[in-house]
Design a protein around this motif. Structure first.
Motif, PDB file in Angstrom:
ATOM      1  N   VAL A  11       0.844  -1.206   0.000  1.00 14.37           N
ATOM      2  CA  VAL A  11       0.000   0.000   0.000  1.00 14.37           C
ATOM      3  C   VAL A  11       0.876   1.251   0.000  1.00 14.37           C
ATOM      4  O   VAL A  11       0.622   2.206  -0.743  1.00 14.37           O
ATOM      5  CB  VAL A  11      -0.981  -0.013   1.197  1.00 14.37           C
ATOM      6  N   ALA A  12       1.923   1.257   0.807  1.00 12.79           N
ATOM      7  CA  ALA A  12       2.843   2.405   0.840  1.00 12.79           C
ATOM      8  C   ALA A  12       3.506   2.590  -0.522  1.00 12.79           C
ATOM      9  O   ALA A  12       3.664   3.722  -0.998  1.00 12.79           O
ATOM     10  CB  ALA A  12       3.895   2.206   1.921  1.00 12.79           C
ATOM     11  N   ALA A  13       3.863   1.496  -1.163  1.00 13.66           N
ATOM     12  CA  ALA A  13       4.465   1.579  -2.499  1.00 13.66           C
ATOM     13  C   ALA A  13       3.461   2.126  -3.503  1.00 13.66           C
ATOM     14  O   ALA A  13       3.806   2.968  -4.348  1.00 13.66           O
ATOM     15  CB  ALA A  13       4.960   0.200  -2.933  1.00 13.66           C
ATOM     16  N   ALA A  14       2.210   1.678  -3.409  1.00 17.96           N
ATOM     17  CA  ALA A  14       1.172   2.183  -4.315  1.00 17.96           C
ATOM     18  C   ALA A  14       0.974   3.680  -4.124  1.00 17.96           C
ATOM     19  O   ALA A  14       0.851   4.431  -5.106  1.00 17.96           O
ATOM     20  CB  ALA A  14      -0.135   1.429  -4.078  1.00 17.96           C
ATOM     21  N   LEU A  15       0.971   4.126  -2.872  1.00 18.87           N
ATOM     22  CA  LEU A  15       0.837   5.564  -2.604  1.00 18.87           C
ATOM     23  C   LEU A  15       1.996   6.352  -3.205  1.00 18.87           C
ATOM     24  O   LEU A  15       1.786   7.415  -3.794  1.00 18.87           O
ATOM     25  CB  LEU A  15       0.760   5.828  -1.099  1.00 18.87           C
ATOM     26  N   ARG A  16       3.194   5.831  -3.071  1.00 18.48           N
ATOM     27  CA  ARG A  16       4.358   6.524  -3.641  1.00 18.48           C
ATOM     28  C   ARG A  16       4.257   6.612  -5.162  1.00 18.48           C
ATOM     29  O   ARG A  16       4.572   7.647  -5.753  1.00 18.48           O
ATOM     30  CB  ARG A  16       5.659   5.832  -3.227  1.00 18.48           C
ATOM     31  N   VAL A  17       3.799   5.544  -5.794  1.00 19.13           N
ATOM     32  CA  VAL A  17       3.660   5.534  -7.261  1.00 19.13           C
ATOM     33  C   VAL A  17       2.650   6.592  -7.694  1.00 19.13           C
ATOM     34  O   VAL A  17       2.915   7.401  -8.589  1.00 19.13           O
ATOM     35  CB  VAL A  17       3.254   4.133  -7.779  1.00 19.13           C
ATOM     36  N   VAL A  18       1.473   6.601  -7.052  1.00 17.28           N
ATOM     37  CA  VAL A  18       0.437   7.575  -7.431  1.00 17.28           C
ATOM     38  C   VAL A  18       0.898   8.992  -7.117  1.00 17.28           C
ATOM     39  O   VAL A  18       0.693   9.915  -7.914  1.00 17.28           O
ATOM     40  CB  VAL A  18      -0.906   7.261  -6.730  1.00 17.28           C
ATOM     41  N   GLU A  19       1.543   9.166  -5.986  1.00 19.09           N
ATOM     42  CA  GLU A  19       2.025  10.492  -5.595  1.00 19.09           C
ATOM     43  C   GLU A  19       3.054  11.028  -6.593  1.00 19.09           C
ATOM     44  O   GLU A  19       3.031  12.195  -6.956  1.00 19.09           O
ATOM     45  CB  GLU A  19       2.652  10.399  -4.201  1.00 19.09           C
ATOM     46  N   ARG A  20       3.922  10.179  -7.036  1.00 20.63           N
ATOM     47  CA  ARG A  20       5.019  10.603  -7.908  1.00 20.63           C
ATOM     48  C   ARG A  20       4.610  10.658  -9.376  1.00 20.63           C
ATOM     49  O   ARG A  20       5.003  11.568 -10.103  1.00 20.63           O
ATOM     50  CB  ARG A  20       6.180   9.626  -7.719  1.00 20.63           C
ATOM     51  N   THR A  28       0.083  -3.252 -11.016  1.00 22.69           N
ATOM     52  CA  THR A  28       0.606  -4.224 -10.056  1.00 22.69           C
ATOM     53  C   THR A  28       2.105  -4.422 -10.265  1.00 22.69           C
ATOM     54  O   THR A  28       2.853  -4.560  -9.296  1.00 22.69           O
ATOM     55  CB  THR A  28      -0.138  -5.569 -10.179  1.00 22.69           C
ATOM     56  N   ARG A  29       2.538  -4.390 -11.496  1.00 25.18           N
ATOM     57  CA  ARG A  29       3.971  -4.538 -11.794  1.00 25.18           C
ATOM     58  C   ARG A  29       4.768  -3.375 -11.191  1.00 25.18           C
ATOM     59  O   ARG A  29       5.811  -3.562 -10.581  1.00 25.18           O
ATOM     60  CB  ARG A  29       4.167  -4.610 -13.310  1.00 25.18           C
ATOM     61  N   GLU A  34       8.260  -1.080  -6.937  1.00 26.51           N
ATOM     62  CA  GLU A  34       8.440  -0.017  -5.934  1.00 26.51           C
ATOM     63  C   GLU A  34       8.644  -0.604  -4.535  1.00 26.51           C
ATOM     64  O   GLU A  34       9.429  -0.101  -3.747  1.00 26.51           O
ATOM     65  CB  GLU A  34       7.220   0.919  -5.946  1.00 26.51           C
ATOM     66  N   ALA A  35       7.914  -1.687  -4.239  1.00 28.28           N
ATOM     67  CA  ALA A  35       8.020  -2.323  -2.928  1.00 28.28           C
ATOM     68  C   ALA A  35       9.222  -3.264  -2.827  1.00 28.28           C
ATOM     69  O   ALA A  35       9.570  -3.703  -1.725  1.00 28.28           O
ATOM     70  CB  ALA A  35       6.739  -3.096  -2.620  1.00 28.28           C
ATOM     71  N   GLY A  36       9.820  -3.570  -3.984  1.00 32.47           N
ATOM     72  CA  GLY A  36      10.940  -4.513  -3.982  1.00 32.47           C
ATOM     73  C   GLY A  36      10.498  -5.934  -3.698  1.00 32.47           C
ATOM     74  O   GLY A  36      11.217  -6.709  -3.074  1.00 32.47           O
ATOM     75  N   LEU A  37       9.299  -6.260  -4.156  1.00 33.03           N
ATOM     76  CA  LEU A  37       8.722  -7.583  -3.921  1.00 33.03           C
ATOM     77  C   LEU A  37       8.353  -8.243  -5.248  1.00 33.03           C
ATOM     78  O   LEU A  37       8.130  -7.546  -6.251  1.00 33.03           O
ATOM     79  CB  LEU A  37       7.473  -7.467  -3.040  1.00 33.03           C
ATOM     80  N   PRO A  38       8.243  -9.566  -5.275  1.00 31.59           N
ATOM     81  CA  PRO A  38       7.836 -10.247  -6.496  1.00 31.59           C
ATOM     82  C   PRO A  38       6.409  -9.862  -6.896  1.00 31.59           C
ATOM     83  O   PRO A  38       5.564  -9.585  -6.035  1.00 31.59           O
ATOM     84  CB  PRO A  38       7.898 -11.737  -6.134  1.00 31.59           C
ATOM     85  N   PHE A  46      -3.932  -8.564  -3.421  1.00 32.78           N
ATOM     86  CA  PHE A  46      -4.976  -7.780  -4.097  1.00 32.78           C
ATOM     87  C   PHE A  46      -5.457  -8.550  -5.321  1.00 32.78           C
ATOM     88  O   PHE A  46      -4.668  -8.848  -6.220  1.00 32.78           O
ATOM     89  CB  PHE A  46      -4.433  -6.404  -4.497  1.00 32.78           C
ATOM     90  N   THR A  47      -6.742  -8.825  -5.359  1.00 33.60           N
ATOM     91  CA  THR A  47      -7.277  -9.635  -6.450  1.00 33.60           C
ATOM     92  C   THR A  47      -7.210  -8.925  -7.798  1.00 33.60           C
ATOM     93  O   THR A  47      -7.092  -9.567  -8.827  1.00 33.60           O
ATOM     94  CB  THR A  47      -8.741 -10.042  -6.173  1.00 33.60           C
ATOM     95  N   ASP A  48      -7.302  -7.589  -7.766  1.00 27.40           N
ATOM     96  CA  ASP A  48      -7.239  -6.825  -9.009  1.00 27.40           C
ATOM     97  C   ASP A  48      -6.870  -5.374  -8.703  1.00 27.40           C
ATOM     98  O   ASP A  48      -6.708  -4.995  -7.541  1.00 27.40           O
ATOM     99  CB  ASP A  48      -8.566  -6.896  -9.779  1.00 27.40           C
ATOM    100  N   LYS A  49      -6.759  -4.585  -9.753  1.00 29.88           N
ATOM    101  CA  LYS A  49      -6.360  -3.185  -9.584  1.00 29.88           C
ATOM    102  C   LYS A  49      -7.416  -2.414  -8.778  1.00 29.88           C
ATOM    103  O   LYS A  49      -7.078  -1.536  -7.988  1.00 29.88           O
ATOM    104  CB  LYS A  49      -6.129  -2.521 -10.935  1.00 29.88           C
ATOM    105  N   ARG A  50      -8.681  -2.754  -8.967  1.00 29.15           N
ATOM    106  CA  ARG A  50      -9.753  -2.068  -8.233  1.00 29.15           C
ATOM    107  C   ARG A  50      -9.537  -2.212  -6.726  1.00 29.15           C
ATOM    108  O   ARG A  50      -9.655  -1.242  -5.982  1.00 29.15           O
ATOM    109  CB  ARG A  50     -11.105  -2.624  -8.628  1.00 29.15           C
ATOM    110  N   GLN A  51      -9.210  -3.397  -6.279  1.00 27.93           N
ATOM    111  CA  GLN A  51      -8.984  -3.607  -4.855  1.00 27.93           C
ATOM    112  C   GLN A  51      -7.741  -2.851  -4.382  1.00 27.93           C
ATOM    113  O   GLN A  51      -7.719  -2.291  -3.291  1.00 27.93           O
ATOM    114  CB  GLN A  51      -8.853  -5.100  -4.546  1.00 27.93           C
ATOM    115  N   LEU A  52      -6.728  -2.808  -5.210  1.00 29.48           N
ATOM    116  CA  LEU A  52      -5.517  -2.053  -4.876  1.00 29.48           C
ATOM    117  C   LEU A  52      -5.833  -0.565  -4.759  1.00 29.48           C
ATOM    118  O   LEU A  52      -5.408   0.102  -3.817  1.00 29.48           O
ATOM    119  CB  LEU A  52      -4.428  -2.290  -5.926  1.00 29.48           C
ATOM    120  N   VAL A  53      -6.618  -0.032  -5.711  1.00 30.64           N
ATOM    121  CA  VAL A  53      -7.025   1.380  -5.666  1.00 30.64           C
ATOM    122  C   VAL A  53      -7.856   1.640  -4.411  1.00 30.64           C
ATOM    123  O   VAL A  53      -7.643   2.629  -3.709  1.00 30.64           O
ATOM    124  CB  VAL A  53      -7.794   1.778  -6.948  1.00 30.64           C
ATOM    125  N   ALA A  54      -8.795   0.747  -4.105  1.00 28.99           N
ATOM    126  CA  ALA A  54      -9.656   0.934  -2.939  1.00 28.99           C
ATOM    127  C   ALA A  54      -8.829   0.958  -1.654  1.00 28.99           C
ATOM    128  O   ALA A  54      -9.023   1.828  -0.792  1.00 28.99           O
ATOM    129  CB  ALA A  54     -10.701  -0.176  -2.872  1.00 28.99           C
TER     130      ALA A  54
END
Length: 196
Positions: A11-20, A28-29, A34-38, A46-54
């Motif tokens: 989630v922190a990585a997603a926030l950084r991506v959107v912020e930047r 998801t890629r 950004e998180a340094g994870l597979p 997260f089942t899909d991008k919608r859940q990640l956005v939510a």
């Protein structure tokens, strides 16, 4: 990493991506990198991008709630929210807009503005104690107006601020004007002996 911390890191990585880079960059890629994870880790949580956005939107709204929770008055609430970095503010605007475009996420935007109104109502209780009796629409209408003003000032500051901080100075002056108008109203309708 523990399970909760893995999800929090995503989630922190997603926030950084959107912020930047903005919402279109939220993939998801990109989040995995950004998180340094597979990549599979993102799909596990997260089942899909919608859940990640939510989830990302909810995390950002929680941050806004926490930031404004301790505000002592509307001026302080404005200052606390204006102190959020511009990229983070833009991320919130983009995520809110995305939530409004998706019926499955629209409740997030409603929750966001309900939280804003609750904060405004709390601050207005002392500033305009008789709002329900004295103003058309009462305290709910006044809180809605204050939220709209502060929201608009946030956007105009993002659009107009420059190296000298003129956009922020105009927004601060507008908040002072709003407070002055509210205080004048309070003083005008206060029964004798109730004026501060």
């Amino acid at each position: 990493m523990r399970a909760g911390s893995t999800r929090d890191a995503l989630v922190a990585a997603a926030l950084r991506v959107v912020e930047r880079e903005g919402l279109p960059a939220l993939t998801t890629r990109r989040v995995a990198a950004e998180a340094g994870l597979p990549l599979g880790t993102v799909h596990y949580w997260f089942t899909d991008k919608r859940q990640l956005v939510a989830t990302t939107t909810d995390a950002l709204l929680q941050e806004v709630r926490e930031r404004s929770a301790g505000a002592t008055d509307l001026r302080d609430a404005h200052r606390r929210l204006a102190a959020v970095p511009a990229g983070r503010q833009l991320a919130l605007v983009e995520l809110t807009t995305a939530a409004l475009r998706d019926p499955a996420l629209a409740d997030l935007a409603r929750q966001q503005y309900a939280a804003y109104r609750a904060t405004a109502l709390q601050q207005l209780a002392e500033l305009v104690p008789r709002a329900d009796a004295d103003l058309p629409g009462g305290s709910e209408a006044l809180a809605t107006l204050v939220v709209a003003v502060l929201d608009g000032l946030t956007l105009s500051t993002l659009a107009e601020d420059d190296d000298e901080g003129r956009g922020r100075a105009r927004a601060d002056a507008a908040v002072e004007l709003l407070l002055d108008l509210l205080q004048r109203h309070r003083d005008r309708v206060a029964p004798p002996g109730d004026a501060p």
